[in-house]
Design a protein around this motif. Structure first.
Motif, mmCIF file in Angstrom:
data_model
loop_
_atom_site.group_PDB
_atom_site.id
_atom_site.type_symbol
_atom_site.label_atom_id
_atom_site.label_comp_id
_atom_site.label_asym_id
_atom_site.label_seq_id
_atom_site.Cartn_x
_atom_site.Cartn_y
_atom_site.Cartn_z
ATOM 1 N N LEU A 9 4.085 10.180 -8.699
ATOM 2 C CA LEU A 9 4.099 8.713 -8.748
ATOM 3 C C LEU A 9 4.552 8.204 -10.100
ATOM 4 O O LEU A 9 4.605 8.970 -11.081
ATOM 5 N N ARG A 10 4.807 6.917 -10.181
ATOM 6 C CA ARG A 10 5.130 6.288 -11.448
ATOM 7 C C ARG A 10 3.854 5.903 -12.205
ATOM 8 O O ARG A 10 2.790 5.772 -11.604
ATOM 9 N N GLU A 11 4.037 5.702 -13.517
ATOM 10 C CA GLU A 11 2.949 5.192 -14.347
ATOM 11 C C GLU A 11 2.919 3.669 -14.213
ATOM 12 O O GLU A 11 3.968 3.039 -14.125
ATOM 13 N N ILE B 295 -0.125 -10.393 -11.457
ATOM 14 C CA ILE B 295 -0.551 -10.685 -10.076
ATOM 15 C C ILE B 295 -0.983 -9.403 -9.359
ATOM 16 O O ILE B 295 -2.059 -9.290 -8.801
ATOM 17 N N LYS B 296 -0.146 -8.378 -9.431
ATOM 18 C CA LYS B 296 -0.331 -7.237 -8.544
ATOM 19 C C LYS B 296 -1.488 -6.330 -8.917
ATOM 20 O O LYS B 296 -2.020 -5.616 -8.084
ATOM 21 N N GLY B 297 -1.864 -6.339 -10.177
ATOM 22 C CA GLY B 297 -2.905 -5.405 -10.602
ATOM 23 C C GLY B 297 -2.297 -4.045 -10.916
ATOM 24 O O GLY B 297 -1.098 -3.904 -11.092
ATOM 25 N N THR C 104 6.145 11.464 -2.622
ATOM 26 C CA THR C 104 6.505 10.583 -3.732
ATOM 27 C C THR C 104 6.826 9.201 -3.210
ATOM 28 O O THR C 104 6.966 9.007 -1.996
ATOM 29 N N GLU C 105 6.879 8.224 -4.097
ATOM 30 C CA GLU C 105 7.023 6.822 -3.705
ATOM 31 C C GLU C 105 8.204 6.208 -4.424
ATOM 32 O O GLU C 105 8.517 6.560 -5.555
ATOM 33 N N ALA C 106 8.878 5.264 -3.768
ATOM 34 C CA ALA C 106 9.881 4.421 -4.438
ATOM 35 C C ALA C 106 9.393 2.980 -4.271
ATOM 36 O O ALA C 106 8.877 2.608 -3.218
ATOM 37 N N GLY C 107 9.569 2.177 -5.318
ATOM 38 C CA GLY C 107 8.923 0.870 -5.357
ATOM 39 C C GLY C 107 9.437 -0.165 -4.374
ATOM 40 O O GLY C 107 10.556 -0.048 -3.856
ATOM 41 N N PHE C 108 8.569 -1.174 -4.151
ATOM 42 C CA PHE C 108 8.877 -2.309 -3.283
ATOM 43 C C PHE C 108 9.422 -1.854 -1.924
ATOM 44 O O PHE C 108 9.059 -0.787 -1.431
ATOM 45 N N GLY C 109 10.278 -2.664 -1.282
ATOM 46 C CA GLY C 109 10.714 -2.325 0.067
ATOM 47 C C GLY C 109 11.851 -1.315 0.053
ATOM 48 O O GLY C 109 12.447 -1.008 -0.973
ATOM 49 N N PHE D 81 10.344 -0.478 -12.550
ATOM 50 C CA PHE D 81 10.139 -1.357 -11.376
ATOM 51 C C PHE D 81 11.323 -1.181 -10.442
ATOM 52 O O PHE D 81 12.437 -0.867 -10.861
ATOM 53 N N ALA D 82 11.122 -1.489 -9.180
ATOM 54 C CA ALA D 82 12.206 -1.303 -8.213
ATOM 55 C C ALA D 82 12.999 -2.578 -7.956
ATOM 56 O O ALA D 82 14.032 -2.546 -7.289
ATOM 57 N N ASN D 83 12.518 -3.723 -8.442
ATOM 58 C CA ASN D 83 13.339 -4.942 -8.241
ATOM 59 C C ASN D 83 14.322 -5.118 -9.394
ATOM 60 O O ASN D 83 15.415 -5.596 -9.223
ATOM 61 N N GLY E 89 0.770 -1.232 0.000
ATOM 62 C CA GLY E 89 0.000 0.000 0.000
ATOM 63 C C GLY E 89 0.800 1.280 0.000
ATOM 64 O O GLY E 89 0.329 2.315 0.469
ATOM 65 N N LYS E 90 2.002 1.262 -0.572
ATOM 66 C CA LYS E 90 2.772 2.524 -0.658
ATOM 67 C C LYS E 90 2.044 3.543 -1.533
ATOM 68 O O LYS E 90 1.899 4.703 -1.173
ATOM 69 N N THR E 91 1.598 3.081 -2.718
ATOM 70 C CA THR E 91 0.900 4.020 -3.604
ATOM 71 C C THR E 91 -0.386 4.511 -2.938
ATOM 72 O O THR E 91 -0.692 5.707 -2.954
#
Ligand SMILES: Nc1ncnc2c1ncn2[C@@H]1O[C@H](COP(=O)(O)OP(=O)(O)O)[C@@H](O)[C@H]1O
Ligand SMILES: O=COP(=O)(O)O
Ligand SMILES: [Mg+2]
Length: 556
Positions: free
Chosen positions: A93-95, A104-106, A297-302, A272-274, A70-72
């Motif tokens: 945010l990212r597109e 999976i993630k939607g 702002t957000e950065a992906g995953f953990g 993607f962040a991975n 739920g970061k976004t």
């Protein structure tokens, strides 16, 4: 509770020119893409250059479950909540990529009452940026193979081609392909393969470029292959730069949309962040900072992935300096890290919470290494219990860490007031002493080692023979000052998705290393990570549909 798309479709959106007007932007500085989407025009940069810079809040998370934590959603909810308490806030945010949308993630527009809207536009095609990136990427690949077919004056060794085609889809059969089958008129036969568009170097370049000139200089530096005498062959050598940059004329400009509560949202780029650096574009973040008092702002995953690369790649290259970090945690991710299976995540289990909370502990320590004040935000699920929230709250209080419960999925901005107040108090009273994890002048292996030991908690790093050799070549070619973009599983601090919680006594295995000379970083592939994901047994695509009035259903 209604589905995400039902909530999005019922929303009362403002025309996008009203959102722009609320930001003191007039119609000359935006290009309309329908009633609810716009792109900023090139003219916006000079118009906003003299504005005072706002404060920057990074939203990150602990290691996630496959559905995400739920970061976004919290980024959107926090942006909405800050506006509720009278702050001029904007989100960057990212597109979304079509890969996870159908996988999976939607989608990646948030969820519940904390979404960027119109979510089906955002999650599908949006303003065409990813299609433009895919075309620019594949134009370069076509010109590369055409050069070889037309006589290969650059003496390219087809066995040393490092540039791949891309497509924005999860399609595992494209990982390894053979190009040029057929007759001798069908091109030179060679091994090839695809990456997903969000892992392409051109995506990273678009997200890191300062302007069109910088974009062109970066595109020119892309290394596509090596010649028989080991000379790097670039996009400039193939004279592809002008055409590629022309395809990206509009994609380089950030997009403006809004949230369910009409909070402005600047959306741009989508690595993607991975498998890439996991952050929206520098241009979007810098523009947001010029337009509002607080940018979320957000950065992906953990935080071991997106946040580390936000700091050590995006901030290093752009000069951006975050003012605080919001570390999103969910009871389900803590229980997952405590060894509980998905079927038990919605039941109270303080024992599993206590076992898994060591993951939160490590991420708090890591974020503090960057000199940032940290606010732990529980992204509350309706199945959470008071006892669970109290447990997490006490854990944070014992560590002198700010804490808030966010009910933004269920309640939108009003569910984020506690978090918004914590953020405002932090921004006012706890100035950040931001610092990078490592300097440019460490060797590449020292940088990889520092990330592995300091951020992941590894005891060391082992390299495959080919990775070892590649590292030396890259250093010798003059790229040793570049930062590192670690490609690693998002599910664990280690490179083994099964090692949950806070694993110790493990090493990181780097199996492949390559330089993204245009993006300006060196990629280290660890474990079994791949740059072309595959679809799951039951893709989310199977539940998506459209009726005769054009209403889409099943997208989340
Ligand atoms: N509090 C919540 N309750 C229920 N579902 C949620 C909640 N927060 C997020 N979600 C859902 O979880 C998924 C991942 O959310 P997202 O914000 O995309 O996470 P992240 O950005 O960390 O990957 C989305 O489908 C979203 O709707
Ligand atoms: O790159 C991953 O981003 P999310 O964590 O937002 O899904
Ligand atoms: Mg996200």
């Amino acid at each position: 509770m209604k589905s995400d798309i039902e909530i999005s479709q019922e929303a009362k959106l403002l025309p996008i020119q009203d959102i722009a007007k609320n930001l003191n932007i007039d119609n000359d500085d935006i290009e309309f893409y329908g009633k609810y989407k716009a792109k900023f025009s090139h003219s916006i940069w000079s118009k906003t250059a003299s504005h005072p810079r706002g404060q920057l809040v990074l939203v990150t998370a602990i290691n996630p479950t496959p559905a995400g934590e739920g970061k976004t959603t919290v980024t959107v909810g926090l942006g909405q909540a800050l506006n509720h308490i009278g702050k001029k806030a904007i989100i960057a945010l990212r597109e979304p990529s079509l890969g996870p949308c159908f996988g999976i993630k939607g989608g990646a527009s948030g969820g519940g009452y904390a979404q960027v809207v119109p979510m089906e536009d955002l999650n599908f095609h949006f303003t065409g940026d990813f299609h433009a990136i895919t075309s620019a990427n594949n134009l370069l690949a076509a010109m590369l193979d055409n050069h070889i077919f037309q006589g290969n004056t650059l003496n390219i060794n087809p066995k040393k081609i490092v540039f791949k085609r891309c497509m924005d889809m999860n399609d595992r059969v494209l990982r390894h392909t053979i190009a040029g089958l057929g007759t001798d008129k069908d091109g030179v036969t060679r091994e090839d393969g695809f990456v997903i568009t969000v892992a392409s170097e051109i995506m990273s370049i678009l997200c890191l470029a300062q302007d069109i000139d910088d974009l062109k200089q970066r595109l020119a530096r892309i290394i596509v292959a090596y010649s028989y005498d080991a000379t790097p062959i670039t996009a400039a050598d193939l004279q592809a730069v002008g055409a590629m940059a022309s395809l990206l004329k509009d994609a380089i400009n950030p997009n403006l949309v809004q949230t369910l509560e009409n909070t402005p949202a600047i959306i741009h780029g989508g690595p993607f962040a991975n498998i890439a650096h996991g952050c929206n574009s520098v241009r979007a973040t810098k523009l947001a900072l010029q337009l509002a008092d607080i940018t979320v702002t957000e950065a992906g995953f953990g935080a071991d992935l997106g946040a580390e690369k936000f700091f050590d790649i995006k901030c290093r290259m752009s000069g951006l300096q975050p003012d605080c970090a919001v570390l999103v945690v969910t009871t389900k991710a803590l229980k997952y890290n405590g060894g509980l299976g998905k079927e038990d995540w919605s039941k109270e289990n303080l024992e599993a919470l206590e076992k898994g909370i060591v993951n939160l502990e490590k991420h708090i320590e890591n974020l503090q290494k960057y000199g940032l004040p940290v606010i732990v935000a529980v992204n509350a699920y309706i199945t959470d219990t008071k006892a669970e929230h109290q447990f997490i709250a006490q854990y944070c209080q014992q560590r002198g860490c700010r804490f808030a419960i966010a009910n933004v999925w269920e309640k939108g901005g009003l569910g984020g007031i506690e978090l918004a107040n914590e953020v405002v108090a932090t921004l006012s009273n706890e100035p950040a002493q931001f610092q990078l994890l490592y300097p440019d002048n460490l060797s590449l292996s020292e940088k990889i080692e520092k990330i592995a030991k300091e951020i992941y908690g590894a005891k060391g790093v082992t390299y495959s023979n080919i990775a070892q050799a590649r590292l030396q070549e890259i250093e010798a070619s003059g790229f040793g000052h570049f930062p590192i973009c670690m490609a690693k599983t998002q599910y664990s601090l280690s490179d083994n998705a099964k090692l949950l919680g806070r694993p110790t006594d493990f090493s990181i295995t780097v199996r492949e290393v390559y330089v993204s000379a245009g993006a300006g970083f060196v990629v280290a592939l660890t474990g079994s990570i791949t740059t072309m994901p595959g679809l799951p047994k039951i893709p989310a695509a199977m539940s998506i549909d459209i009726d005769n009035n054009g209403n889409i259903s099943g997208l989340f």
